[in-house]
Each structure stands twice: as C-alpha cells, then as structure tokens.
Design a protein around this motif. Structure first.
Motif, mmCIF file in Angstrom:
data_model
loop_
_atom_site.group_PDB
_atom_site.id
_atom_site.type_symbol
_atom_site.label_atom_id
_atom_site.label_comp_id
_atom_site.label_asym_id
_atom_site.label_seq_id
_atom_site.Cartn_x
_atom_site.Cartn_y
_atom_site.Cartn_z
ATOM 1 N N ASP A 42 0.852 -1.188 0.000
ATOM 2 C CA ASP A 42 0.000 0.000 0.000
ATOM 3 C C ASP A 42 0.889 1.239 0.000
ATOM 4 O OD1 ASP A 42 -2.199 -1.613 0.075
ATOM 5 O OD2 ASP A 42 -2.539 -1.402 2.235
ATOM 6 N N LEU A 43 0.576 2.176 -0.892
ATOM 7 C CA LEU A 43 1.346 3.405 -1.018
ATOM 8 C C LEU A 43 0.438 4.595 -0.698
ATOM 9 C CD1 LEU A 43 3.089 2.461 -4.372
ATOM 10 C CD2 LEU A 43 4.174 2.523 -2.125
ATOM 11 N N ASN A 44 0.929 5.479 0.115
ATOM 12 C CA ASN A 44 0.145 6.631 0.553
ATOM 13 C C ASN A 44 -0.137 7.594 -0.599
ATOM 14 O OD1 ASN A 44 -1.096 8.321 2.515
ATOM 15 N ND2 ASN A 44 0.718 9.618 2.517
ATOM 16 N N LEU A 45 -1.349 8.127 -0.607
ATOM 17 C CA LEU A 45 -1.709 9.175 -1.575
ATOM 18 C C LEU A 45 -2.918 9.943 -1.056
ATOM 19 C CD1 LEU A 45 -4.446 7.862 -2.871
ATOM 20 C CD2 LEU A 45 -2.952 6.959 -4.604
ATOM 21 N N HIS A 46 -3.265 11.037 -1.729
ATOM 22 C CA HIS A 46 -4.486 11.785 -1.454
ATOM 23 C C HIS A 46 -5.511 11.453 -2.528
ATOM 24 C CE1 HIS A 46 -2.558 14.162 1.664
ATOM 25 N NE2 HIS A 46 -1.554 14.421 0.836
ATOM 26 N N LYS A 47 -6.756 11.493 -2.165
ATOM 27 C CA LYS A 47 -7.810 11.222 -3.137
ATOM 28 C C LYS A 47 -7.687 12.191 -4.315
ATOM 29 C CE LYS A 47 -12.810 10.659 -3.605
ATOM 30 N NZ LYS A 47 -14.120 10.728 -2.913
ATOM 31 N N GLY A 48 -7.691 11.634 -5.517
ATOM 32 C CA GLY A 48 -7.556 12.455 -6.717
ATOM 33 C C GLY A 48 -6.142 12.557 -7.246
ATOM 34 N N ASP A 49 -5.148 12.026 -6.486
ATOM 35 C CA ASP A 49 -3.761 12.023 -6.983
ATOM 36 C C ASP A 49 -3.651 11.145 -8.229
ATOM 37 O OD1 ASP A 49 -2.938 13.672 -4.985
ATOM 38 O OD2 ASP A 49 -1.790 12.158 -3.871
ATOM 39 N N THR A 50 -2.750 11.523 -9.125
ATOM 40 C CA THR A 50 -2.552 10.765 -10.366
ATOM 41 C C THR A 50 -1.795 9.466 -10.092
ATOM 42 O OG1 THR A 50 -2.470 12.802 -11.652
ATOM 43 C CG2 THR A 50 -1.576 10.838 -12.699
ATOM 44 N N VAL A 51 -2.317 8.387 -10.655
ATOM 45 C CA VAL A 51 -1.653 7.086 -10.599
ATOM 46 C C VAL A 51 -1.114 6.793 -11.993
ATOM 47 C CG1 VAL A 51 -1.946 4.615 -10.189
ATOM 48 C CG2 VAL A 51 -3.186 6.279 -8.772
ATOM 49 N N ARG A 52 0.157 6.394 -12.071
ATOM 50 C CA ARG A 52 0.826 6.211 -13.368
ATOM 51 C C ARG A 52 1.207 4.748 -13.614
ATOM 52 N NH1 ARG A 52 2.064 11.239 -15.274
ATOM 53 N NH2 ARG A 52 1.870 12.923 -13.740
ATOM 54 N N ALA A 53 1.344 4.411 -14.892
ATOM 55 C CA ALA A 53 1.762 3.048 -15.265
ATOM 56 C C ALA A 53 3.213 2.821 -14.859
ATOM 57 C CB ALA A 53 1.601 2.853 -16.769
ATOM 58 N N ALA A 54 3.483 1.717 -14.190
ATOM 59 C CA ALA A 54 4.843 1.418 -13.736
ATOM 60 C C ALA A 54 5.751 1.010 -14.892
ATOM 61 C CB ALA A 54 4.809 0.310 -12.686
ATOM 62 N N TYR A 109 -10.302 -0.876 -9.925
ATOM 63 C CA TYR A 109 -8.896 -1.266 -10.122
ATOM 64 C C TYR A 109 -8.559 -1.454 -11.602
ATOM 65 C CZ TYR A 109 -10.381 -6.227 -10.602
ATOM 66 O OH TYR A 109 -10.970 -7.402 -10.999
ATOM 67 N N VAL A 110 -7.274 -1.336 -11.892
ATOM 68 C CA VAL A 110 -6.733 -1.496 -13.251
ATOM 69 C C VAL A 110 -5.696 -2.611 -13.221
ATOM 70 C CG1 VAL A 110 -5.314 -0.439 -15.066
ATOM 71 C CG2 VAL A 110 -7.084 0.912 -13.919
ATOM 72 N N VAL A 111 -5.749 -3.481 -14.232
ATOM 73 C CA VAL A 111 -4.704 -4.494 -14.418
ATOM 74 C C VAL A 111 -4.024 -4.214 -15.758
ATOM 75 C CG1 VAL A 111 -4.139 -6.942 -14.631
ATOM 76 C CG2 VAL A 111 -5.981 -6.218 -13.092
ATOM 77 N N MET A 112 -2.717 -4.089 -15.729
ATOM 78 C CA MET A 112 -1.938 -3.874 -16.950
ATOM 79 C C MET A 112 -1.000 -5.044 -17.196
ATOM 80 S SD MET A 112 -0.689 0.060 -17.328
ATOM 81 C CE MET A 112 0.154 -0.453 -18.833
ATOM 82 N N ARG A 113 -0.850 -5.404 -18.467
ATOM 83 C CA ARG A 113 0.170 -6.386 -18.847
ATOM 84 C C ARG A 113 1.269 -5.636 -19.592
ATOM 85 N NH1 ARG A 113 -1.592 -12.012 -21.461
ATOM 86 N NH2 ARG A 113 -2.714 -12.023 -19.462
ATOM 87 N N ARG A 141 -11.144 6.897 -10.066
ATOM 88 C CA ARG A 141 -11.544 7.160 -11.454
ATOM 89 C C ARG A 141 -10.545 6.534 -12.421
ATOM 90 N NH1 ARG A 141 -11.898 13.181 -14.276
ATOM 91 N NH2 ARG A 141 -12.477 12.474 -16.366
ATOM 92 N N PHE A 142 -11.084 5.944 -13.514
ATOM 93 C CA PHE A 142 -10.227 5.401 -14.566
ATOM 94 C C PHE A 142 -9.870 6.505 -15.571
ATOM 95 C CE2 PHE A 142 -12.950 1.453 -13.805
ATOM 96 C CZ PHE A 142 -12.032 0.894 -12.917
ATOM 97 N N LEU A 143 -8.630 6.481 -16.057
ATOM 98 C CA LEU A 143 -8.206 7.385 -17.135
ATOM 99 C C LEU A 143 -7.840 6.613 -18.400
ATOM 100 C CD1 LEU A 143 -5.945 9.857 -15.097
ATOM 101 C CD2 LEU A 143 -8.372 10.101 -15.688
ATOM 102 N N ALA A 201 -5.066 6.425 -13.868
ATOM 103 C CA ALA A 201 -6.211 6.526 -12.949
ATOM 104 C C ALA A 201 -5.954 7.631 -11.930
ATOM 105 C CB ALA A 201 -6.421 5.191 -12.242
ATOM 106 N N LEU A 202 -7.006 7.879 -11.121
ATOM 107 C CA LEU A 202 -6.879 8.785 -9.980
ATOM 108 C C LEU A 202 -7.039 7.968 -8.705
ATOM 109 C CD1 LEU A 202 -9.017 11.863 -11.161
ATOM 110 C CD2 LEU A 202 -6.559 11.454 -11.450
#
Length: 275
Positions: free
Chosen positions: A132-144, A162-166, A180-182, A196-197
């Motif tokens: 689990d990684l800390n964030l604030h609601k609405g923070d941008t989540v990026r593809a690793a 949730y998002v699953v990436m291959r 939210r999904f982006l 995502a957010l």
C-alpha cells in the motif's frame, strides 16, 4: 683541361642524363593512363555496402529479429487476455524455476511512501498480495511499465475500482482502490502515463494505492523488485526465483550495532521467550 674539372663536368652530365631518364619513365603513354582510369572506375562499387539498405544479410537479420519481437508481443498480449480475473493464468501455465525480467523502465506509480507491506496479515487472517502506497484522493496514478490495459473493473469487497496492466516484459501490475479510470481495456500505455486517480474504494480504510507486481499470475513481493524508499528498482533485471519471490530485497548497507546494543537485543529476546 684539368682532371678535377673533367670529373665535375662528367658528374653533372651523368646527373642530367639520369634526371631525363627518370622523367621519361614517369611519363606513361596516354593509352596506359586511359586503361588505368577505366580499371579504377570498374572497381568502384555502384552501391555503398556499408548502408543498411544495401546489405542483404543485415537486412535479413533485422527482419528476423523484428518478426521474433512481433511474435513475442502477439503471444504476451493474446494468451489468457480475455479473462476478467486478476490472475488469468490459474494453474494452466508452468511457472519456471528462474526467469530474468527486464524492469529497467520502471516509473513510480505514485510518490507516496509504503504504509503496508506485502505478506500475511494476522489481524485479517488473509494474505496481502501487494504493497500500500500513501496518496491523497484524486492524486494521479501512473503506469509502472509500458504495456497494455487488460482490465478496468470494480470489486466492492476488495480492490474497489482497479486497473490491471500487462507489460512488454511479461509481467502484470495491479492498481487498486482508485476513484476514477483514465484508461480503457486494450489501450496501449507508456511507462509513466496517467492511468487513474487515487481513492479509497472497495475494502479500504483510507485513501491509498494498493499496488501488485505479478508474473504468470504469481504475486511477487514488489519490494523484491523495487526500492520504494528511493523510488527506483534494485537492479535493471529482476532475477525471478520460484523459491524467493515473496521475499523483499535490501541492498543498502546494514547499520552497525554496538556490543551494548547486541546485549540489549539478546536480553529482550530472552525475556520474550520466558513469557
């Protein structure tokens, strides 16, 4: 005429004769010069053999490599792709004992620190398959890593949104508790692109990102791959091992403990055993 004068005149005459003779030898007939020029012209290649487009062998090698890459990509993004599960493979694939995985492209999904580690949670009597990684609601989540979106889904009693990436390296990453999904399924995404957010949906007690790293469905301890403190991978190539993938790695030098500190730790350990 004196003898020395005769010698000097004879030497001068000899030098002059030799000079004319050498000059005559250097001046070749016009026909020979023409033939020589023609020979040089015929030796000059009509194409530059060092250009890739003129080197058939190199072209063939490049085509073979490109076709192999296309075949690998087709295999990565086709097998077990349509599944709506986080682990689409189940027991249908054999997990190799060892596998080198290129993780050099890694980009931190968020900038927050780890608030909960990978591993079994006695309090909830269940396994925590990510960090689990800390964030604030609405923070941008990026593809690793670069790859393609396989799933965007909602699970009320688990991941929430949730998002699953291959990814091109054969791994999959999971991003949970989003707001939210982006991105959409089958969308190609580069490492570092917003997907995502952040939020606190599903089974969550507050805003954070649940982040998983998986290989053929197996949930690898993300800390075995990533140094979350410094936000980089431990090594550019992750050496997957079937017996150690659950263990975190730490490459920082250990802290030196004094004799007094070791004695104190020993007393505490003994006291716990007596209890």
């Amino acid at each position: 005429m004196n003898l020395p004068v005769k010698i000097i005149l004879s030497a001068a005459l000899l030098i002059t004769t030799l000079s004319f003779s050498s000059a005559a030898q250097m001046r070749l007939p016009a026909s020979h010069s023409k033939e020589h020029s023609s020979l040089l012209a015929n030796q000059t290649p009509t194409v530059n053999p060092f250009k890739i487009e003129n080197n058939n062998l190199l072209l063939d090698q490049l085509k073979e490599r490109e076709q192999a890459d296309i075949a690998t990509d087709a295999e990565i993004y086709s097998q077990f792709w349509a599944s709506d599960r986080v682990n689409p493979y189940g027991t249908a694939v054999a997990i190799p004992e060892h596998k080198n995985i290129d993780v050099s492209e890694y980009v931190p999904p968020v900038t927050g620190v780890v608030t909960s580690n990978y591993g079994y949670r006695p309090r909830f009597r269940r396994m925590h398959y990510g960090v689990d990684l800390n964030l604030h609601k609405g923070d941008t989540v990026r593809a690793a890593f670069s790859g393609k979106v396989r799933l965007t889904k909602y699970e009320a009693r688990g991941y929430g949104y949730y998002v699953v990436m291959r990814h091109d390296n054969g791994m999959e990453t999971v991003y949970g508790h989003l707001s939210r999904f982006l991105v959409k399924p089958n969308q190609v995404v580069k490492a570092g692109d917003p997907i995502a957010l952040g939020g606190s949906t599903g089974r969550s007690t507050g805003p954070h990102l649940h982040f998983e790293t998986r290989y053929l469905g197996i949930a690898i301890n993300p800390a075995a791959i990533i140094d979350f403190e410094n936000k980089v991978v431990h090594k550019d190539v992750f050496a997957f091992d079937k017996t150690t993938y659950t263990k975190s790695q730490k490459y920082a030098p250990g802290k030196r403990v004094s004799k007094k500190g070791r004695a104190y730790a020993k007393r505490r350990s003994t006291a716990r055993k007596r209890k």
